[in-house]
Design an enzyme around this catalytic site. Structure first.
Site, PDB file in Angstrom:
ATOM      1  N   LEU A 348       0.839  -1.201   0.000  1.00 55.16           N
ATOM      2  CA  LEU A 348       0.000   0.000   0.000  1.00 55.16           C
ATOM      3  C   LEU A 348       0.867   1.241   0.000  1.00 55.16           C
ATOM      4  O   LEU A 348       0.501   2.283  -0.526  1.00 55.16           O
ATOM      5  CB  LEU A 348      -0.897   0.021   1.235  1.00 55.16           C
ATOM      6  CG  LEU A 348      -2.046  -0.988   1.276  1.00 55.16           C
ATOM      7  CD1 LEU A 348      -2.714  -0.955   2.632  1.00 55.16           C
ATOM      8  CD2 LEU A 348      -3.060  -0.683   0.194  1.00 55.16           C
ATOM      9  N   GLY A 351       7.551   3.915   3.558  1.00 56.05           N
ATOM     10  CA  GLY A 351       8.072   5.164   4.092  1.00 56.05           C
ATOM     11  C   GLY A 351       9.276   4.909   4.955  1.00 56.05           C
ATOM     12  O   GLY A 351       9.880   3.843   4.903  1.00 56.05           O
ATOM     13  N   GLY A 352       9.608   5.912   5.736  1.00 52.63           N
ATOM     14  CA  GLY A 352      10.800   5.842   6.557  1.00 52.63           C
ATOM     15  C   GLY A 352      10.781   4.688   7.541  1.00 52.63           C
ATOM     16  O   GLY A 352      11.811   4.127   7.860  1.00 52.63           O
ATOM     17  N   PHE A 353       9.612   4.296   7.990  1.00 54.31           N
ATOM     18  CA  PHE A 353       9.541   3.257   9.007  1.00 54.31           C
ATOM     19  C   PHE A 353       9.457   1.864   8.422  1.00 54.31           C
ATOM     20  O   PHE A 353       9.754   0.893   9.077  1.00 54.31           O
ATOM     21  CB  PHE A 353       8.336   3.473   9.915  1.00 54.31           C
ATOM     22  CG  PHE A 353       8.591   4.493  10.967  1.00 54.31           C
ATOM     23  CD1 PHE A 353       9.239   4.135  12.133  1.00 54.31           C
ATOM     24  CD2 PHE A 353       8.204   5.803  10.789  1.00 54.31           C
ATOM     25  CE1 PHE A 353       9.495   5.074  13.106  1.00 54.31           C
ATOM     26  CE2 PHE A 353       8.456   6.746  11.760  1.00 54.31           C
ATOM     27  CZ  PHE A 353       9.107   6.390  12.920  1.00 54.31           C
ATOM     28  N   GLY A 354       8.968   1.791   7.243  1.00 54.40           N
ATOM     29  CA  GLY A 354       8.822   0.466   6.652  1.00 54.40           C
ATOM     30  C   GLY A 354       7.689   0.458   5.658  1.00 54.40           C
ATOM     31  O   GLY A 354       7.171   1.506   5.266  1.00 54.40           O
ATOM     32  N   VAL A 356       3.927  -0.882   4.091  1.00 58.42           N
ATOM     33  CA  VAL A 356       2.579  -1.226   4.523  1.00 58.42           C
ATOM     34  C   VAL A 356       1.940  -2.097   3.450  1.00 58.42           C
ATOM     35  O   VAL A 356       1.971  -1.770   2.270  1.00 58.42           O
ATOM     36  CB  VAL A 356       1.724   0.031   4.736  1.00 58.42           C
ATOM     37  CG1 VAL A 356       0.361  -0.338   5.276  1.00 58.42           C
ATOM     38  CG2 VAL A 356       2.422   0.996   5.661  1.00 58.42           C
ATOM     39  N   LYS A 371       1.724  -3.049   8.773  1.00 54.08           N
ATOM     40  CA  LYS A 371       2.893  -2.194   8.662  1.00 54.08           C
ATOM     41  C   LYS A 371       4.094  -2.960   9.192  1.00 54.08           C
ATOM     42  O   LYS A 371       4.098  -3.442  10.315  1.00 54.08           O
ATOM     43  CB  LYS A 371       2.670  -0.928   9.479  1.00 54.08           C
ATOM     44  CG  LYS A 371       3.717   0.113   9.208  1.00 54.08           C
ATOM     45  CD  LYS A 371       3.385   1.392   9.953  1.00 54.08           C
ATOM     46  CE  LYS A 371       1.905   1.684   9.869  1.00 54.08           C
ATOM     47  NZ  LYS A 371       1.576   3.026   9.510  1.00 54.08           N
ATOM     48  N   ASP A 467       2.687  13.027  14.738  1.00 59.33           N
ATOM     49  CA  ASP A 467       2.924  13.092  13.293  1.00 59.33           C
ATOM     50  C   ASP A 467       1.627  13.335  12.534  1.00 59.33           C
ATOM     51  O   ASP A 467       1.271  12.591  11.628  1.00 59.33           O
ATOM     52  CB  ASP A 467       3.596  11.801  12.828  1.00 59.33           C
ATOM     53  CG  ASP A 467       4.413  12.003  11.553  1.00 59.33           C
ATOM     54  OD1 ASP A 467       4.548  13.162  11.110  1.00 59.33           O
ATOM     55  OD2 ASP A 467       4.898  11.003  11.005  1.00 59.33           O
TER      56      ASP A 467
END
Ligand SMILES: *[C@@H]1O[C@H](CO)[C@@H](O)[C@H](O)[C@H]1NC(C)=O
Ligand SMILES: *[C@@H]1O[C@H](CO)[C@@H](O)[C@H](O)[C@H]1NC(C)=O
Ligand SMILES: *[C@@H]1O[C@H](CO)[C@@H](O)[C@H](O)[C@H]1NC(C)=O
Ligand SMILES: *[C@@H]1O[C@H](CO)[C@@H](O)[C@H](O)[C@H]1NC(C)=O
Ligand SMILES: *[C@@H]1O[C@H](CO)[C@@H](O)[C@H](O)[C@H]1NC(C)=O
Ligand SMILES: *[C@@H]1O[C@H](CO)[C@@H](O)[C@H](O)[C@H]1NC(C)=O
Length: 668
Positions: A348, A351-354, A356, A371, A467
């Protein structure tokens, strides 16, 4: 070794009766060391002097015939003379009670049996000639397979066959002792047994007797059939054995054999030994057991590898302190299945975190968004998970439901309910395929404000989102705005927002005091919410990079519009014309107010809701002394005087710092 001999007693009445050549035939094989038989098929002699008609490796037939023809008829009156034969056999299989198909003592017109089939045809006939009178074959079968086709009585019988395999006389293998008691014999027992076949030429009676080796010939035969063999047999015939194997390869042994016409066959003696069962066991182990064992080992090894690969694949991390969070735990295997193995097609966003992934839970068919966050350090994980669990328990219509989590080595997975509308930013900028009109935007704004108010003031703990931005607001199927991603990761495509920072939030939404201290508060959330308001109303990012290095700072621009007395100039043209100008103006001004660089000037979310709902009128910005300087983002850095106002803001809130705070600062 055994002394094997073939005695061929031939009485040649040469010279006395040259026309009628009457021959009484007698021979004896006490073992088959001499190897003087006519063999074909897979029949062979073993080094031990055994006649092995079939072995345990091939599915085929084997024949062994006495090489010379036998005169079966009295040449004067053409009747079959008396004859007698006896032999010792053993049937052994590598598969215990399974074997097949048996052996036959045969009187046949030729030494070679041609066109015959193996299996239940016993190497004697085929499907076309079975039962044919022209065969001129008489046999005594020791049949170990039940063949319905030939009217077999069972899988352990002795029968007299004439020209076909449908026996004319048949009995279950066994013998009568001297008291007349019947004893069953198991033909495939592997034990040597003796067979006697006697034909009386005058009474036209054929007797068949079977007994275990070393048991004296029973007085009563097992089979006794009155039949004249004269019409069946030729003048001269060949005698021998036929045997065949089927799907269970079997050893059919003959240990010794004697035959005589017009008299009693000589008794067998000093027969060779069968392979010892123990020794055979060894060879059987080498021949079949070893390949079988290696196959089993291979299967075991393969399944172990598969098991470990699977275990590795689905391996999870579960620590003691997590036991109480069991209801919120997802099995990695289920998530793996749900996302089709985290396929790229199910992605989907990243991003910076991983990344999805979209997924559908097995059984429940619940649509989820998973996620995947790479997380190497275990530090702070406990606090983080407890935070997740708390958030998971929060239920608000403007908060994306966090269903649970899963932990693996170096990886954390958060499971959210899937929001079919996707993230709000897709509707705002980057040439959106769909745009939202004003009333839809206002509804989203109202929803997000309500969700944020809930997090700040209505939960047991203060939850600071950290955020807030359009890309972290998700739309459900009814275009309700829902806050997702509690400061953890972003839910949209890789590269659309390169400014996102890993820990502290997103540049452009960050309150100046937040960037400086690294600590987030409800007030810093309000700051981000202000940027979000402007973002939604103007359809622009808080900071729009430009070619000439002179980035467009949204808040500055809106302020300048307001300063020029036309704040509506900033509104996104895509909102349409059907809107309440006062409402748009209020949202823009509220955006500016929330973006105040001094936390103490920002409203609380409770106040924001009152403004949005029109319960309380927004105070005039000029009366609040808002200046361009006061609205500037911290993208220039250095606003030392805000430190004090930051802490006073916290005190004013009279609430303890959020758990999220403690985690994120600890988790770093
Ligand atoms: C083998 O059989 C032939 C007849 O076919 C006979 O002449 C010979 O003597 C036999 N040999 C032995 C060793 O019995
Ligand atoms: C053959 O049959 C004839 C006439 O019945 C008899 O005389 C003779 O002894 C028989 N030969 C043998 C070997 O039995
Ligand atoms: C059956 O056996 C006979 C006699 O050996 C042979 O002539 C015939 O070809 C065989 N039939 C088949 C189908 O094998
Ligand atoms: C012998 O075998 C037959 C057929 O398998 C069976 O019906 C019978 O009971 C057996 N008799 C004995 C004494 O085992
Ligand atoms: C066959 O068996 C019967 C008894 O059942 C006996 O009277 C007869 O003599 C036997 N015949 C031969 C050739 O052994
Ligand atoms: C043929 O001779 C045998 C004796 O060798 C005798 O037993 C038998 O009955 C005779 N057959 C005929 C049809 O005469």
């Amino acid at each position: 070794m055994l002394f094997n001999l073939v005695i061929l007693v031939s009485l040649f009445l040469v010279g006395i009766a040259p026309v009628s050549c009457e021959v009484d035939h007698a021979f004896i094989y006490n073992g088959f060391q001499s190897q003087n038989l006519s063999l074909d098929g897979i029949a062979e002699f073993t080094p031990d002097g055994l006649l092995l008609l079939t072995d345990s490796e091939t599915q085929d037939q084997g024949h062994a015939f006495y090489p010379n023809p036998i005169h079966f008829k009295n040449s004067t009156n053409g009747t079959v003379v008396s004859f007698s034969t006896t032999f010792v056999f053993a049937i052994r299989s590598d598969y215990g009670i399974l074997s097949g198909h048996g052996l036959v003592f045969v009187i046949a017109p030729q030494r070679r049996i041609q066109g015959a089939l193996a299996y239940h045809y016993l190497g004697l006939f085929n499907s076309t000639n079975n039962g044919d009178r022209s065969n001129r074959v008489v046999g005594v079968e020791l049949d170990t397979i039940y063949s319905e086709e030939f009217g077999d009585i069972n899988a352990n019988h002795v029968g007299i066959d004439i020209n076909g395999l449908r026996s004319v006389a048949v009995e279950t293998a066994g013998y009568f002792d001297n008291t007349g008691l019947f004893h069953n014999l198991t033909l495939i027992s592997g034990q040597p047994m003796q067979v006697w076949v006697d034909y009386d030429g005058s009474t036209k009676q054929i007797n068949v007797t079977v007994a275990p080796l070393h048991v004296e010939k029973p007085v009563s035969p097992l089979l006794s059939l009155k039949t004249d063999l004269s019409p069946i047999l030729d003048q001269t015939m060949y005698v021998g054995f036929s045997s065949s194997t089927g799907s269970v390869p079997t050893y059919h042994y003959i240990l010794g054999w004697s035959f005589k016409t017009n008299g009693k066959a000589q008794e067998l003696s000093q027969l060779p030994n069968l392979p010892r069962l123990g020794r055979k066991g060894t060879s059987r182990f080498v021949k079949i057991g070893l390949p079988l064992l290696s196959l089993v080992l291979l299967v075991v090894a393969t399944s172990m590898v598969v098991y470990y690969v699977r275990r590795k694949k689905y391996e999870e991390l579960l620590e003691d302190w997590e036991r109480e969070y069991r209801p919120q735990r997802f099995m990695y295997k289920d998530l793996y299945t749900a996302t089709k193995g985290f396929r790229e097609k199910e992605l989907l966003g990243a991003g910076g975190f991983g990344k999805v992934y979209k997924g559908v839970m097995p059984i429940t068919n619940l649509e989820i968004a998973v996620k995947k966050i790479s997380h190497e350090s275990r530090q702070g994980m406990k606090e983080f998970v407890s935070e997740i669990v708390i958030i998971g328990r929060l239920q608000h219509r403007n908060v994306v439901p966090l269903l649970g989590y899963c932990r693996r080595k170096g990886e954390l997975l958060l499971v959210y309910e899937y929001m079919s509308g996707g993230s709000l930013d897709k509707y705002l900028y980057n040439k959106p395929r769909f745009t939202l009109d004003w009333s839809q935007r206002f509804r989203v704004i109202r929803g997000v404000a309500s969700g944020l108010f809930f997090l700040h003031e209505e939960c047991d703990h203060v939850v600071v989102h950290r955020d807030i931005k359009a890309s972290n607001v998700l739309l459900d199927g009814e275009l309700n705005g829902r806050l997702g991603d509690f400061g953890l990761a972003r839910l949209y495509s890789h590269g659309t927002d390169p400014q996102s920072t890993r820990v502290v939030g997103t540049l452009g939404y960050l309150a100046p005091e937040h960037t400086r201290t690294g600590r987030s508060t409800p007030s810093s959330d309000v700051f981000s919410f202000g940027a979000f308001l402007l973002e939604v109303a103007c359809g622009r990012r808080p900071i729009e990079p430009r070619q000439d290095d002179d980035d467009l700072i949204l808040v500055d621009w809106v302020f300048s519009c307001w300063n020029r007395g036309n704040i509506l100039e900033a509104v996104d043209l895509n909102v349409g014309i059907d809107f309440v100008p006062g409402e748009v103006e209020m949202v823009l001004k509220l955006g500016l107010l929330c973006s105040h660089s001094k936390p103490s000037y920002r409203p609380t979310m409770r106040q924001v809701l009152l403004f949005l709902d029109g319960v309380v009128a927004l105070p005039e910005l000029s009366s609040l002394g808002i200046s361009a300087a006061g609205l500037t983002f911290d993208h220039h850095g250095g606003f030392d005087d805000f430190v004090t106002s930051y802490s006073s803001s916290i005190n004013a809130h009279s609430r303890s710092p959020s758990v999220t705070d403690s985690f994120l600062s600890g988790g770093r």
